[in-house]
Design a protein around this motif. Structure first.
Motif, PDB file in Angstrom:
ATOM      1  N   ILE A  92       0.816  -1.212   0.000  1.00 34.21           N
ATOM      2  CA  ILE A  92       0.000   0.000   0.000  1.00 34.21           C
ATOM      3  C   ILE A  92       0.857   1.273   0.000  1.00 34.21           C
ATOM      4  O   ILE A  92       0.432   2.320  -0.473  1.00 34.21           O
ATOM      5  CB  ILE A  92      -0.996   0.001   1.182  1.00 34.21           C
ATOM      6  CG1 ILE A  92      -2.128   0.979   0.900  1.00 34.21           C
ATOM      7  CG2 ILE A  92      -0.317   0.260   2.493  1.00 34.21           C
ATOM      8  CD1 ILE A  92      -3.317   0.828   1.811  1.00 34.21           C
ATOM      9  N   LYS A  93       2.099   1.172   0.515  1.00 28.92           N
ATOM     10  CA  LYS A  93       2.975   2.339   0.567  1.00 28.92           C
ATOM     11  C   LYS A  93       4.247   2.174  -0.262  1.00 28.92           C
ATOM     12  O   LYS A  93       5.086   3.074  -0.281  1.00 28.92           O
ATOM     13  CB  LYS A  93       3.334   2.682   2.011  1.00 28.92           C
ATOM     14  CG  LYS A  93       2.126   3.181   2.798  1.00 28.92           C
ATOM     15  CD  LYS A  93       2.531   3.729   4.128  1.00 28.92           C
ATOM     16  CE  LYS A  93       1.328   4.253   4.880  1.00 28.92           C
ATOM     17  NZ  LYS A  93       1.699   4.672   6.227  1.00 28.92           N
ATOM     18  N   CYS A  94       4.389   1.028  -0.912  1.00 28.48           N
ATOM     19  CA  CYS A  94       5.490   0.794  -1.859  1.00 28.48           C
ATOM     20  C   CYS A  94       6.883   1.049  -1.263  1.00 28.48           C
ATOM     21  O   CYS A  94       7.701   1.738  -1.857  1.00 28.48           O
ATOM     22  CB  CYS A  94       5.309   1.631  -3.114  1.00 28.48           C
ATOM     23  SG  CYS A  94       3.735   1.344  -3.968  1.00 28.48           S
ATOM     24  N   TYR A  95       7.130   0.519  -0.083  1.00 29.60           N
ATOM     25  CA  TYR A  95       8.473   0.600   0.485  1.00 29.60           C
ATOM     26  C   TYR A  95       8.855  -0.759   1.050  1.00 29.60           C
ATOM     27  O   TYR A  95       7.994  -1.584   1.348  1.00 29.60           O
ATOM     28  CB  TYR A  95       8.574   1.678   1.577  1.00 29.60           C
ATOM     29  CG  TYR A  95       7.894   1.313   2.873  1.00 29.60           C
ATOM     30  CD1 TYR A  95       8.581   0.630   3.882  1.00 29.60           C
ATOM     31  CD2 TYR A  95       6.569   1.645   3.103  1.00 29.60           C
ATOM     32  CE1 TYR A  95       7.957   0.282   5.063  1.00 29.60           C
ATOM     33  CE2 TYR A  95       5.935   1.303   4.280  1.00 29.60           C
ATOM     34  CZ  TYR A  95       6.634   0.616   5.255  1.00 29.60           C
ATOM     35  OH  TYR A  95       6.012   0.263   6.417  1.00 29.60           O
TER      36      TYR A  95
ATOM     37  N   GLU B  86       9.983  -1.737  10.646  1.00 30.99           N
ATOM     38  CA  GLU B  86      10.176  -0.318  10.365  1.00 30.99           C
ATOM     39  C   GLU B  86       9.072   0.130   9.431  1.00 30.99           C
ATOM     40  O   GLU B  86       8.786  -0.527   8.437  1.00 30.99           O
ATOM     41  CB  GLU B  86      11.564  -0.088   9.749  1.00 30.99           C
ATOM     42  CG  GLU B  86      12.685  -0.472  10.695  1.00 30.99           C
ATOM     43  CD  GLU B  86      14.077  -0.424  10.068  1.00 30.99           C
ATOM     44  OE1 GLU B  86      14.202  -0.072   8.875  1.00 30.99           O
ATOM     45  OE2 GLU B  86      15.023  -0.733  10.794  1.00 30.99           O
ATOM     46  N   THR B  87       8.444   1.245   9.777  1.00 29.21           N
ATOM     47  CA  THR B  87       7.334   1.753   8.961  1.00 29.21           C
ATOM     48  C   THR B  87       7.625   3.203   8.556  1.00 29.21           C
ATOM     49  O   THR B  87       8.525   3.841   9.083  1.00 29.21           O
ATOM     50  CB  THR B  87       5.999   1.707   9.746  1.00 29.21           C
ATOM     51  OG1 THR B  87       6.080   2.606  10.852  1.00 29.21           O
ATOM     52  CG2 THR B  87       5.700   0.312  10.234  1.00 29.21           C
ATOM     53  N   GLN B  88       6.821   3.672   7.640  1.00 31.29           N
ATOM     54  CA  GLN B  88       6.929   5.085   7.248  1.00 31.29           C
ATOM     55  C   GLN B  88       5.525   5.611   7.012  1.00 31.29           C
ATOM     56  O   GLN B  88       4.629   4.871   6.612  1.00 31.29           O
ATOM     57  CB  GLN B  88       7.802   5.248   6.008  1.00 31.29           C
ATOM     58  CG  GLN B  88       7.254   4.619   4.745  1.00 31.29           C
ATOM     59  CD  GLN B  88       8.217   4.762   3.572  1.00 31.29           C
ATOM     60  OE1 GLN B  88       9.399   4.511   3.706  1.00 31.29           O
ATOM     61  NE2 GLN B  88       7.693   5.186   2.442  1.00 31.29           N
ATOM     62  N   PRO B  89       5.310   6.895   7.279  1.00 29.46           N
ATOM     63  CA  PRO B  89       3.973   7.464   7.149  1.00 29.46           C
ATOM     64  C   PRO B  89       3.553   7.740   5.704  1.00 29.46           C
ATOM     65  O   PRO B  89       2.384   7.684   5.374  1.00 29.46           O
ATOM     66  CB  PRO B  89       4.042   8.762   7.951  1.00 29.46           C
ATOM     67  CG  PRO B  89       5.481   9.151   7.893  1.00 29.46           C
ATOM     68  CD  PRO B  89       6.253   7.865   7.834  1.00 29.46           C
ATOM     69  N   ASN B  90       4.525   8.058   4.862  1.00 26.79           N
ATOM     70  CA  ASN B  90       4.214   8.457   3.487  1.00 26.79           C
ATOM     71  C   ASN B  90       4.392   7.308   2.529  1.00 26.79           C
ATOM     72  O   ASN B  90       5.193   6.395   2.732  1.00 26.79           O
ATOM     73  CB  ASN B  90       5.111   9.622   3.043  1.00 26.79           C
ATOM     74  CG  ASN B  90       4.914  10.847   3.910  1.00 26.79           C
ATOM     75  OD1 ASN B  90       3.861  11.033   4.524  1.00 26.79           O
ATOM     76  ND2 ASN B  90       5.925  11.684   3.978  1.00 26.79           N
ATOM     77  N   SER B  91       3.666   7.382   1.433  1.00 28.50           N
ATOM     78  CA  SER B  91       3.735   6.354   0.403  1.00 28.50           C
ATOM     79  C   SER B  91       4.839   6.678  -0.611  1.00 28.50           C
ATOM     80  O   SER B  91       5.057   7.846  -0.957  1.00 28.50           O
ATOM     81  CB  SER B  91       2.400   6.271  -0.328  1.00 28.50           C
ATOM     82  OG  SER B  91       2.485   5.364  -1.393  1.00 28.50           O
ATOM     83  N   ASN B  92       5.508   5.646  -1.100  1.00 32.40           N
ATOM     84  CA  ASN B  92       6.469   5.790  -2.199  1.00 32.40           C
ATOM     85  C   ASN B  92       5.832   5.428  -3.535  1.00 32.40           C
ATOM     86  O   ASN B  92       6.505   5.433  -4.555  1.00 32.40           O
ATOM     87  CB  ASN B  92       7.692   4.885  -1.975  1.00 32.40           C
ATOM     88  CG  ASN B  92       8.554   5.351  -0.832  1.00 32.40           C
ATOM     89  OD1 ASN B  92       8.427   6.463  -0.339  1.00 32.40           O
ATOM     90  ND2 ASN B  92       9.434   4.488  -0.390  1.00 32.40           N
ATOM     91  N   CYS B  93       4.546   5.106  -3.526  1.00 35.39           N
ATOM     92  CA  CYS B  93       3.856   4.721  -4.756  1.00 35.39           C
ATOM     93  C   CYS B  93       3.658   5.957  -5.653  1.00 35.39           C
ATOM     94  O   CYS B  93       3.469   7.059  -5.149  1.00 35.39           O
ATOM     95  CB  CYS B  93       2.491   4.119  -4.453  1.00 35.39           C
ATOM     96  SG  CYS B  93       2.528   2.685  -3.368  1.00 35.39           S
ATOM     97  N   GLU B  94       3.694   5.720  -6.922  1.00 36.22           N
ATOM     98  CA  GLU B  94       3.480   6.843  -7.865  1.00 36.22           C
ATOM     99  C   GLU B  94       2.045   6.918  -8.284  1.00 36.22           C
ATOM    100  O   GLU B  94       1.303   6.021  -8.319  1.00 36.22           O
ATOM    101  CB  GLU B  94       4.376   6.662  -9.087  1.00 36.22           C
ATOM    102  CG  GLU B  94       5.815   6.838  -8.714  1.00 36.22           C
ATOM    103  CD  GLU B  94       6.733   6.714  -9.925  1.00 36.22           C
ATOM    104  OE1 GLU B  94       6.262   6.801 -11.065  1.00 36.22           O
ATOM    105  OE2 GLU B  94       7.914   6.530  -9.694  1.00 36.22           O
TER     106      GLU B  94
END
Length: 154
Positions: free
Chosen positions: A118-121, A146-154
């Protein structure tokens, strides 16, 4: 007559071994079961965790802020039960690759790259530690992600 007795004996040995193996999976089988429950958004995933498990979640924000959250297995189980329907509705999946299993005494450390669809990381720091319970079945006693708040998906 001896041949039939030998056959029955070997058949019983095979079935007994197979049933014992089915009740006590290998670490790889345990992790595959974990993946299957995760992919199917099955709340039974929570049952794989010990109540006393240590869950560490590390989050790094784009502006440099880092946060770490620690939960007990019991807290994590409750969160899984609440979040599983939400994850299913948004099709939030994790895909695991580069799986490495390392024995540590009676425990096993399972390290993998965890890709968030869903976030492409990719979380390259992901791992879990499993340990057999008294009945021989494994349970998760530690997990780190490890998580991140923002998506790397285009």
């Amino acid at each position: 007559m001896m041949t039939i007795k030998k056959f029955i004996y070997f058949l019983l040995c095979y079935l007994t071994t197979s049933l014992a193996f089915a009740n006590n999976p290998t670490p790889k089988q345990f992790f595959n079961h974990y993946i299957t429950l995760n992919e199917n958004f099955d709340p039974a995933l929570a049952d794989l965790y010990a109540d006393t498990a240590k869950i560490q979640i590390f989050r790094k924000y784009p502006h440099g802020l880092e946060r770490s959250m620690a939960l007990s297995g019991l807290q994590w189980k409750m969160l899984i039960n609440k979040m599983m329907p939400i994850a299913k509705a948004s099709n939030d999946r994790s895909k695991f690759s580069n799986i490495k299993i390392t024995p540590i005494a009676k425990k096993y450390k399972i390290k993998a790259d965890r890709f968030s669809t869903i976030k492409c990381y990719t979380d390259k720091g992901y791992y879990m530690v499993i340990e057999p319970k008294e009945n021989g079945a494994f349970e998760i006693i530690e997990e780190y992600m490890e998580t991140q708040p923002n998506s790397n998906c285009e």
